[in-house]
Each structure stands twice: as structure tokens, then as C-alpha cells.
Design an enzyme around this catalytic site. Sequence first.
Site, PDB file in Angstrom:
ATOM      1  N   THR D  15      18.272  -3.261 -20.977  1.00 45.70           N
ATOM      2  CA  THR D  15      17.186  -3.354 -21.962  1.00 45.70           C
ATOM      3  C   THR D  15      15.982  -2.541 -21.494  1.00 45.70           C
ATOM      4  OG1 THR D  15      16.213  -5.315 -20.885  1.00 45.70           O
ATOM      5  CG2 THR D  15      17.890  -5.699 -22.578  1.00 45.70           C
ATOM      6  N   ASP D  16      15.076  -2.234 -22.448  1.00 44.32           N
ATOM      7  CA  ASP D  16      13.799  -1.630 -22.073  1.00 44.32           C
ATOM      8  C   ASP D  16      12.668  -2.472 -22.666  1.00 44.32           C
ATOM      9  OD1 ASP D  16      13.405  -0.970 -24.761  1.00 44.32           O
ATOM     10  OD2 ASP D  16      14.163   1.062 -24.524  1.00 44.32           O
ATOM     11  N   GLN D  17      11.452  -1.989 -22.564  1.00 47.30           N
ATOM     12  CA  GLN D  17      10.345  -2.862 -22.949  1.00 47.30           C
ATOM     13  C   GLN D  17      10.201  -3.041 -24.460  1.00 47.30           C
ATOM     14  OE1 GLN D  17       7.171  -0.854 -20.833  1.00 47.30           O
ATOM     15  NE2 GLN D  17       6.184  -0.272 -22.746  1.00 47.30           N
ATOM     16  N   MET D  18      11.035  -2.368 -25.250  1.00 46.64           N
ATOM     17  CA  MET D  18      11.148  -2.703 -26.678  1.00 46.64           C
ATOM     18  C   MET D  18      12.011  -3.961 -26.866  1.00 46.64           C
ATOM     19  SD  MET D  18      11.669   0.844 -28.794  1.00 46.64           S
ATOM     20  CE  MET D  18      10.692   2.309 -28.383  1.00 46.64           C
ATOM     21  N   ALA D  19      12.557  -4.472 -25.749  1.00 45.21           N
ATOM     22  CA  ALA D  19      13.441  -5.649 -25.769  1.00 45.21           C
ATOM     23  C   ALA D  19      14.753  -5.379 -26.492  1.00 45.21           C
ATOM     24  CB  ALA D  19      12.728  -6.877 -26.345  1.00 45.21           C
TER      25      ALA D  19
END
Lengths: 140, 140, 140, 140
Positions: D15-19
Site C-alpha cells: 500500500t501507499d499513503q493513498m491507502a
Amino acid sequence: MEYRPYSRRVNYYETDQMAIVHHSNYIRWFEEARLDFLDQVGLNYREMEKSGLIVPVVDVSCRYHVSAKYDDLMDIYAYLTSFNGVRMDYRYEVRFHDSGVLSADGISSHCFLDEKRHPVIVKRRDPALFARLKELVEKN
Amino acid sequence: MEYRPYSRRVNYYETDQMAIVHHSNYIRWFEEARLDFLDQVGLNYREMEKSGLIVPVVDVSCRYHVSAKYDDLMDIYAYLTSFNGVRMDYRYEVRFHDSGVLSADGISSHCFLDEKRHPVIVKRRDPALFARLKELVEKN
Amino acid sequence: MEYRPYSRRVNYYETDQMAIVHHSNYIRWFEEARLDFLDQVGLNYREMEKSGLIVPVVDVSCRYHVSAKYDDLMDIYAYLTSFNGVRMDYRYEVRFHDSGVLSADGISSHCFLDEKRHPVIVKRRDPALFARLKELVEKN
Amino acid sequence: MEYRPYSRRVNYYETDQMAIVHHSNYIRWFEEARLDFLDQVGLNYREMEKSGLIVPVVDVSCRYHVSAKYDDLMDIYAYLTSFNGVRMDYRYEVRFHDSGVLSADGISSHCFLDEKRHPVIVKRRDPALFARLKELVEKN
């Protein structure tokens, strides 16, 4: 203002057992170069996300020409090629810094979403951003 | 209930030009096995984050014994070794599925934070979670 | 010669859904800083591998203090702390460039292998490398 | 023989910080599914590389429809769509296991190289592989 390509060396952990960069990393380099381009033109993406705008990828492609290897210095060029108010497109070239030879090229397309992940009309939500992106496309 | 180790094959993109798994991936496998362990004991981490609890890593280490290679089937064992109400510790063993030989082992430590990233007293915030973690440590 | 820490920004793809850098990436940053350090002292690792010497990681650990976030500029310091002819050890500090605050620190240990993945006595195989590594440890 | 899609859960570190899953990981999932497909039809890629044949990616693309999130179970379908003796093409569909909804789709193209990284005429070098790939394309 003169655009500088994004330069970076190939990391060891980016290679695979073919002793070349794993192809998935070029997609990551596109992102590095795109966000660096936006920063160069005054559109820092961290600030954009803080303002509640996220810009996910909806399409990406890459063609591989000459494999990059560990420790090679690469220049990645990101060009904003179109923007229609709800979507923007980029073109990329990954070149060996020393020779200028093309390692790979590709494209990506992006949409604009708000905090609730709903599509955004950029002109209505952020007219300054709209104007700046329009201007950047025309310059290209 | 019997604990099953987490099994997975080595992916091609996890190798590096030494033709072995890049060492950083073992840290990721620890995470896969830890979250699978929590799921097995009824503590799904997705649900935990939805409830506002996040459990970051504060310490990790890994010793490498025998390199894993592309397509090897690996069993990763995660053991909860201690929990004191504000911190929990895990131990890991990565073994080749076919031979049982130890590829690597390690540990990780974790704290508990709330939505605002402030430390959490688990007993006060979530007594059921507190009891379950205490019980799991004693079983080990 | 003055040692420069290895500086790099946090990439977007290095974050996870906690909106911080995924902890496994620090292990990769240690590698970036270590190979940059070796390059600075005239021991380019690409050349080392070409000569048939590989230097895998046998032990790594990292303690996390303050989370790095997307776009943060980080300085990673790598120090060669010991070398006994068959093994060498490094210590790392990851600091925020702007504040100097410590984000994480850690260590790694390495052995030396030849083309057939057999252990190497560095002094016998490459006396110049042996002397240089000895000298670097003493300087520290 | 019935083809089974490749199934796997989304890992936290993907995952990244966009979830959501970082888009570059879909390119890695394509690879996982492609190598699993080859294994299912008796063409284990590890064996292929041992025999001196490597099959790099020359083109890849992906369109993103519905974001996958941490812990989602995904089915990745890989279809061999063409093979002309020097190049082969795949098509992929990434679907949510529970709903069947399409998360992303894409393509990849591959060439065949020998130990010296020279292009290979598959029919001449490995007639059995040539016949098997031809047969698989016709079945699709």
C-alpha cells in the site's frame, strides 16, 4: 525556467537475477520524475495532497529498449502532454546520463479525486491549478 | 487451534543480481507472517486499523543463514514472544518448506498508537485485545 | 577526504497506508548509503563484483525513532565500524536533513564470497582491499 | 487441464499513503501470475533460466479501474495471447476474488535471449518449447 530531468543512480536492490533493473522499477522512476517535474513548476504534490487533492494513476505503459544496470546514472524526463480539466497525461524518457541512449519510454494518465475519492472538476475546485496545468501543456 | 506457518514462494522480482532474495525482503516476509498470525488468532489487522489503532514497528533485526532463491517455497513462522501492555515483540523463523532448513531468523518490536499517533495504553483502550494478547504470550 | 552522508528524498512509493515510509525501506537506504560510502573511499562495489567478489549481508537491524514521510530529505550516514579479514560491520544513522533529528539507526554485517559463493580470506585474495578496509576502520 | 488464476492477498507493504496498492505493484502481480501460468502448463521458468534462456519484458501496460486495498484477496488471470517464435504476448486481468469485479487489466510482451543476451530463434534452440507455446496460443 529551464526543465532539469530527474537524475538518479540505479540501486542494487532494484536489480533482479538477470543482473538488470527489474522492469517494475521504471514505473516507480516515472513517478519520481513526474513528482520532481511538478515540484520544479511550483506544484508540490505533498502540498496538493494536504489540500485534499489526490492524483492517482489510471493508465501506465512502458517500452524497454536497453537495460539499465546497477550503479548506472539515469536521466528521467517527464513531459506533461495533455490536460483536459479532469485528466492529465505524461510522457517519459529514461536515458543513460553518460551516452544519452534511450533505456525506456512510456506514458501515464491521471485523474483528480477529492478527500472522499470522488472525481474533481479542477477548474471549479482549484482555478489556479487549472490555469497552471493548462499553461504547462501549451508550453510543451 | 493449531498455528500454521505462513507459506509463500519467492517471487522473481524479489531476487537481486546475486541471484538470491534481496535481504530487505525478509523484513517484508516477517510482516506478512505476523499479520497472518494475527489473523489466525482472530486479530485481523485491517479491522484493528479501522478501529483507529495502528501498530508500527519500532525495532527489527534479521540474521541470514542460507539464501532463498527464486521459486523456493518458504515457511515463515511468527511467534508473539512478549506483550507488556504498551509494546509487543515477535520472533521469526524463515525455513525452506521442503527441507526445513533455516534460511533466516529475526525479531520485531511494536508499539500501539491511536488516530493522532499518540501512544495507547492497550488495557484501557481495548481490554479484549489486551486479554487476548496476554493469553497468546502465555501459550507460547 | 571529507565523508559526505548520502542524501535522498523519500519517494511516494516508499510510503505505506500509515502515511509514513514503510520500515523495510530503511534497510534499503542503509544499502544505498553503504555503497555510496564505499564509492567515496575508492571501493566501487560494481567493480568489486566484476572482480568476482560479492559481499552479502549476514545480519541487519534497525531501530525506528521518528517516522520519515513522503518528500522529506534524509541524510544517511554509513560508518565502517569493524573489519577482521572475513567480516565487516557498519553502523548507520538516518537523519532529517533540515533538523538533524534522528529518524532511525542500525547496523549491518557482511561476509566476503567468491564466484562460487565460497568464503574468501580478503588478505590473501585482495591485499589492497584488505589494507584499505583496515585503514578505514582505524580512521573511524 | 483447467487453468487456475493466481490468487494472493494484498500485502501491507504494497500500500501507499493513498491507502491503496501502489500502482507499480500490479506490474509485479502480472509477473507472479505469468510465471505461475507457465508453471501450470509445464514450463517452469526457473528451469528455463537454468537451460540458459531468459525471457525479459519488452513492453508492459496497465489500466487501473478499482483500487485494491490491504488484505483484499485478488485473482490474477494471465493469458498467453500470441507467440511468433521470437516474441510472446500476455493479457492480464486482476479481479477481486469475492466479487469478481475487475481491479485492473493489462498486457506484457517478451523476447527470448540466450546466456550472452543475444536474441534466440525458439524453434531452432528449443523445438519442444516452440511447439508447446504454439499449442497454448491456439487453445486460448
